[in-house]
Design a protein around this motif. Structure first.
Motif, PDB file in Angstrom:
ATOM      1  N   TYR A  66       0.625  -0.922  -0.444  1.00  0.00           N
ATOM      2  CA  TYR A  66       0.407  -0.322  -0.422  1.00  0.00           C
ATOM      3  C   TYR A  66       0.320   1.473   0.035  1.00  0.00           C
ATOM      4  O   TYR A  66       0.303   2.809  -0.304  1.00  0.00           O
ATOM      5  CB  TYR A  66      -0.860  -0.361   0.947  1.00  0.00           C
ATOM      6  CG  TYR A  66      -1.993  -1.059   0.951  1.00  0.00           C
ATOM      7  CD1 TYR A  66      -1.919  -1.370  -0.263  1.00  0.00           C
ATOM      8  CD2 TYR A  66      -2.326  -1.780   2.365  1.00  0.00           C
ATOM      9  CE1 TYR A  66      -3.492  -2.693   0.255  1.00  0.00           C
ATOM     10  CE2 TYR A  66      -3.171  -2.431   2.135  1.00  0.00           C
ATOM     11  CZ  TYR A  66      -3.624  -3.384   1.482  1.00  0.00           C
ATOM     12  OH  TYR A  66      -4.603  -4.206   1.126  1.00  0.00           O
ATOM     13  N   GLY A  67       2.146   0.868   0.427  1.00  0.00           N
ATOM     14  CA  GLY A  67       3.074   2.016   0.761  1.00  0.00           C
ATOM     15  C   GLY A  67       3.520   1.961  -1.017  1.00  0.00           C
ATOM     16  O   GLY A  67       4.083   4.002  -1.250  1.00  0.00           O
ATOM     17  N   LEU A  68       3.218   1.980  -1.733  1.00  0.00           N
ATOM     18  CA  LEU A  68       3.692   2.204  -3.261  1.00  0.00           C
ATOM     19  C   LEU A  68       2.059   2.995  -3.808  1.00  0.00           C
ATOM     20  O   LEU A  68       1.845   4.306  -5.360  1.00  0.00           O
ATOM     21  CB  LEU A  68       2.876   0.999  -3.928  1.00  0.00           C
ATOM     22  CG  LEU A  68       4.378  -0.278  -3.904  1.00  0.00           C
ATOM     23  CD1 LEU A  68       4.269  -1.595  -4.880  1.00  0.00           C
ATOM     24  CD2 LEU A  68       5.397   0.335  -3.957  1.00  0.00           C
ATOM     25  N   PHE A  69       0.769   3.247  -3.033  1.00  0.00           N
ATOM     26  CA  PHE A  69       0.225   3.820  -3.762  1.00  0.00           C
ATOM     27  C   PHE A  69      -0.030   5.749  -3.513  1.00  0.00           C
ATOM     28  O   PHE A  69       0.085   6.016  -2.254  1.00  0.00           O
ATOM     29  CB  PHE A  69      -1.659   3.598  -3.021  1.00  0.00           C
ATOM     30  CG  PHE A  69      -2.078   1.512  -3.371  1.00  0.00           C
ATOM     31  CD1 PHE A  69      -1.526   1.597  -3.708  1.00  0.00           C
ATOM     32  CD2 PHE A  69      -3.184   1.905  -3.019  1.00  0.00           C
ATOM     33  CE1 PHE A  69      -1.387  -0.236  -4.403  1.00  0.00           C
ATOM     34  CE2 PHE A  69      -3.908   0.192  -2.711  1.00  0.00           C
ATOM     35  CZ  PHE A  69      -2.524  -0.471  -3.587  1.00  0.00           C
ATOM     36  N   ASN A  70      -0.472   6.341  -4.746  1.00  0.00           N
ATOM     37  CA  ASN A  70      -0.552   7.730  -4.201  1.00  0.00           C
ATOM     38  C   ASN A  70      -1.751   7.641  -3.376  1.00  0.00           C
ATOM     39  O   ASN A  70      -3.050   7.009  -4.091  1.00  0.00           O
ATOM     40  CB  ASN A  70      -0.316   7.720  -5.350  1.00  0.00           C
ATOM     41  CG  ASN A  70      -1.298   9.589  -6.032  1.00  0.00           C
ATOM     42  OD1 ASN A  70      -1.895   9.985  -5.290  1.00  0.00           O
ATOM     43  ND2 ASN A  70       0.277  10.148  -5.845  1.00  0.00           N
ATOM     44  N   PRO A  71      -2.423   8.702  -2.982  1.00  0.00           N
ATOM     45  CA  PRO A  71      -3.280   9.059  -2.260  1.00  0.00           C
ATOM     46  C   PRO A  71      -4.957   9.107  -3.514  1.00  0.00           C
ATOM     47  O   PRO A  71      -5.956   8.542  -2.912  1.00  0.00           O
ATOM     48  CB  PRO A  71      -3.337  10.700  -1.081  1.00  0.00           C
ATOM     49  CG  PRO A  71      -1.868  10.249  -1.079  1.00  0.00           C
ATOM     50  CD  PRO A  71      -1.374   9.725  -2.319  1.00  0.00           C
TER      51      PRO A  71
ATOM     52  N   GLU B  15      -7.593   5.870  -2.931  1.00  0.00           N
ATOM     53  CA  GLU B  15      -6.252   4.909  -2.018  1.00  0.00           C
ATOM     54  C   GLU B  15      -7.538   3.777  -1.266  1.00  0.00           C
ATOM     55  O   GLU B  15      -7.211   2.442  -0.986  1.00  0.00           O
ATOM     56  CB  GLU B  15      -5.490   5.464  -1.113  1.00  0.00           C
ATOM     57  CG  GLU B  15      -4.374   4.408  -0.722  1.00  0.00           C
ATOM     58  CD  GLU B  15      -3.443   6.004   0.105  1.00  0.00           C
ATOM     59  OE1 GLU B  15      -3.058   5.067   0.606  1.00  0.00           O
ATOM     60  OE2 GLU B  15      -3.599   6.717   0.597  1.00  0.00           O
ATOM     61  N   ALA B  16      -8.419   4.055  -0.599  1.00  0.00           N
ATOM     62  CA  ALA B  16      -8.992   2.739   0.449  1.00  0.00           C
ATOM     63  C   ALA B  16      -9.419   2.539  -0.301  1.00  0.00           C
ATOM     64  O   ALA B  16      -9.992   1.285   0.331  1.00  0.00           O
ATOM     65  CB  ALA B  16     -10.229   4.000   1.074  1.00  0.00           C
ATOM     66  N   ALA B  17      -9.901   2.373  -1.411  1.00  0.00           N
ATOM     67  CA  ALA B  17     -10.952   1.765  -2.900  1.00  0.00           C
ATOM     68  C   ALA B  17     -10.013   0.693  -3.003  1.00  0.00           C
ATOM     69  O   ALA B  17     -10.420  -0.149  -2.928  1.00  0.00           O
ATOM     70  CB  ALA B  17     -11.787   2.706  -3.490  1.00  0.00           C
ATOM     71  N   ALA B  18      -9.019   0.785  -3.431  1.00  0.00           N
ATOM     72  CA  ALA B  18      -8.141   0.564  -3.807  1.00  0.00           C
ATOM     73  C   ALA B  18      -7.508  -0.746  -2.243  1.00  0.00           C
ATOM     74  O   ALA B  18      -7.177  -2.315  -3.466  1.00  0.00           O
ATOM     75  CB  ALA B  18      -7.277   1.335  -4.746  1.00  0.00           C
ATOM     76  N   ARG B  19      -7.296   0.039  -1.574  1.00  0.00           N
ATOM     77  CA  ARG B  19      -6.474  -1.506  -0.747  1.00  0.00           C
ATOM     78  C   ARG B  19      -7.855  -2.144  -0.676  1.00  0.00           C
ATOM     79  O   ARG B  19      -7.894  -3.080   0.070  1.00  0.00           O
ATOM     80  CB  ARG B  19      -6.888  -0.329   0.331  1.00  0.00           C
ATOM     81  CG  ARG B  19      -5.610   0.405   0.790  1.00  0.00           C
ATOM     82  CD  ARG B  19      -5.526   1.473   1.734  1.00  0.00           C
ATOM     83  NE  ARG B  19      -3.974   2.257   2.402  1.00  0.00           N
ATOM     84  CZ  ARG B  19      -2.962   1.770   3.169  1.00  0.00           C
ATOM     85  NH1 ARG B  19      -3.854   1.332   3.924  1.00  0.00           N
ATOM     86  NH2 ARG B  19      -2.636   2.558   3.132  1.00  0.00           N
TER      87      ARG B  19
ATOM     88  N   THR C  25       5.286   7.302  -6.366  1.00  0.00           N
ATOM     89  CA  THR C  25       3.682   6.714  -6.131  1.00  0.00           C
ATOM     90  C   THR C  25       2.987   6.035  -7.333  1.00  0.00           C
ATOM     91  O   THR C  25       2.478   6.801  -8.094  1.00  0.00           O
ATOM     92  CB  THR C  25       2.885   7.165  -5.257  1.00  0.00           C
ATOM     93  OG1 THR C  25       2.344   8.381  -5.206  1.00  0.00           O
ATOM     94  CG2 THR C  25       3.571   7.008  -3.795  1.00  0.00           C
ATOM     95  N   ILE C  26       1.758   5.274  -7.394  1.00  0.00           N
ATOM     96  CA  ILE C  26       1.540   5.154  -8.250  1.00  0.00           C
ATOM     97  C   ILE C  26       0.019   5.896  -8.788  1.00  0.00           C
ATOM     98  O   ILE C  26      -0.565   5.648  -7.100  1.00  0.00           O
ATOM     99  CB  ILE C  26       1.099   3.546  -8.445  1.00  0.00           C
ATOM    100  CG1 ILE C  26       1.903   2.442  -8.793  1.00  0.00           C
ATOM    101  CG2 ILE C  26      -0.019   3.231  -9.660  1.00  0.00           C
ATOM    102  CD1 ILE C  26       2.166   0.308  -8.045  1.00  0.00           C
ATOM    103  N   LEU C  27      -0.168   6.375  -9.469  1.00  0.00           N
ATOM    104  CA  LEU C  27      -0.911   7.574  -9.731  1.00  0.00           C
ATOM    105  C   LEU C  27      -2.947   6.967  -9.991  1.00  0.00           C
ATOM    106  O   LEU C  27      -3.508   7.321  -9.623  1.00  0.00           O
ATOM    107  CB  LEU C  27      -0.652   8.648  -9.976  1.00  0.00           C
ATOM    108  CG  LEU C  27      -1.688   9.610 -10.728  1.00  0.00           C
ATOM    109  CD1 LEU C  27      -2.630  10.221  -8.891  1.00  0.00           C
ATOM    110  CD2 LEU C  27      -1.243  11.039 -10.950  1.00  0.00           C
ATOM    111  N   SER C  28      -1.821   6.097 -11.517  1.00  0.00           N
ATOM    112  CA  SER C  28      -3.071   5.510 -11.747  1.00  0.00           C
ATOM    113  C   SER C  28      -2.595   4.010 -12.673  1.00  0.00           C
ATOM    114  O   SER C  28      -1.365   3.531 -12.910  1.00  0.00           O
ATOM    115  CB  SER C  28      -3.701   6.048 -13.270  1.00  0.00           C
ATOM    116  OG  SER C  28      -4.465   5.091 -14.130  1.00  0.00           O
ATOM    117  N   ALA C  29      -3.006   2.568 -12.430  1.00  0.00           N
ATOM    118  CA  ALA C  29      -3.284   1.095 -13.308  1.00  0.00           C
ATOM    119  C   ALA C  29      -4.143   0.723 -13.269  1.00  0.00           C
ATOM    120  O   ALA C  29      -5.624   0.850 -13.111  1.00  0.00           O
ATOM    121  CB  ALA C  29      -2.609   0.554 -11.617  1.00  0.00           C
TER     122      ALA C  29
END
Length: 167
Positions: A58-63, A77-81, A149-153
């Motif tokens: 989760y440290g890879l994720f941009n907010p 970020e919350a939905a992705a987690r 950080t990952i902004l979009s995937a």
């Protein structure tokens, strides 16, 4: 223009050329360093996901991350987690591998684009069938607060074996 005027001008042009070359070299070194940082962060995805190290993952994720797959998009970020936590619960033996093919850095140096191949595999908990999805992915990385950080995937499945072909 006399010879006495030409020599200082020539010397000035030589110094300016050296400064330009050194600036370009510094820029290339800096660009290479950022590309290496992104590749290292991308490798963290595989290690952290497959070892269930959610702090590193989760440290890879941009907010503001947006993760899109065939089953939908998660736009925070919350939905992705939450979506990845459900993968771990529903597919206890799930593995996920990103294989980087290319990384490009924007001219401004604050965004990068990664493309590659992706594979996900797991055993269905109810009927014990093996499932495997293979496809392509792209990531948009953003450099802020001194970190990538990952902004979009986006993960696009291209082939699937097993009963669960949507991820």
């Amino acid at each position: 223009m006399g010879l006495s005027t030409f020599l200082p001008l020539r010397r000035l042009l030589g110094v300016a050329s050296l400064l330009l070359v050194s600036q370009l070299s510094f820029g290339q070194i800096l660009k290479q360093k950022h590309l290496e940082l992104i590749k290292t962060r991308s490798e963290t995805w595989n290690r952290a996901f497959n070892s269930r190290d959610t702090t590193a993952f989760y440290g890879l994720f941009n907010p503001g991350i947006v993760v899109s797959t065939a089953s939908g998009s998660r736009s925070s970020e919350a939905a992705a987690r939450q979506w990845f936590r459900s993968r771990f619960r529903q597919r206890p033996d799930v593995t996920w591998m990103n294989r980087t093919m290319n990384v490009e850095l924007s001219d401004q140096g604050q965004l990068a684009y990664e493309t590659g191949e992706w594979a996900q595999a797991w055993t269905d908990t109810q009927d014990k069938t093996k499932n495997r999805i293979i496809g392509k992915y792209w990531l948009m990385w953003k450099f802020e607060n001194n970190a990538w950080t990952i902004l979009s995937a986006t993960y696009t499945p291209l082939s699937c074996a097993g009963r669960s072909c949507l991820d």
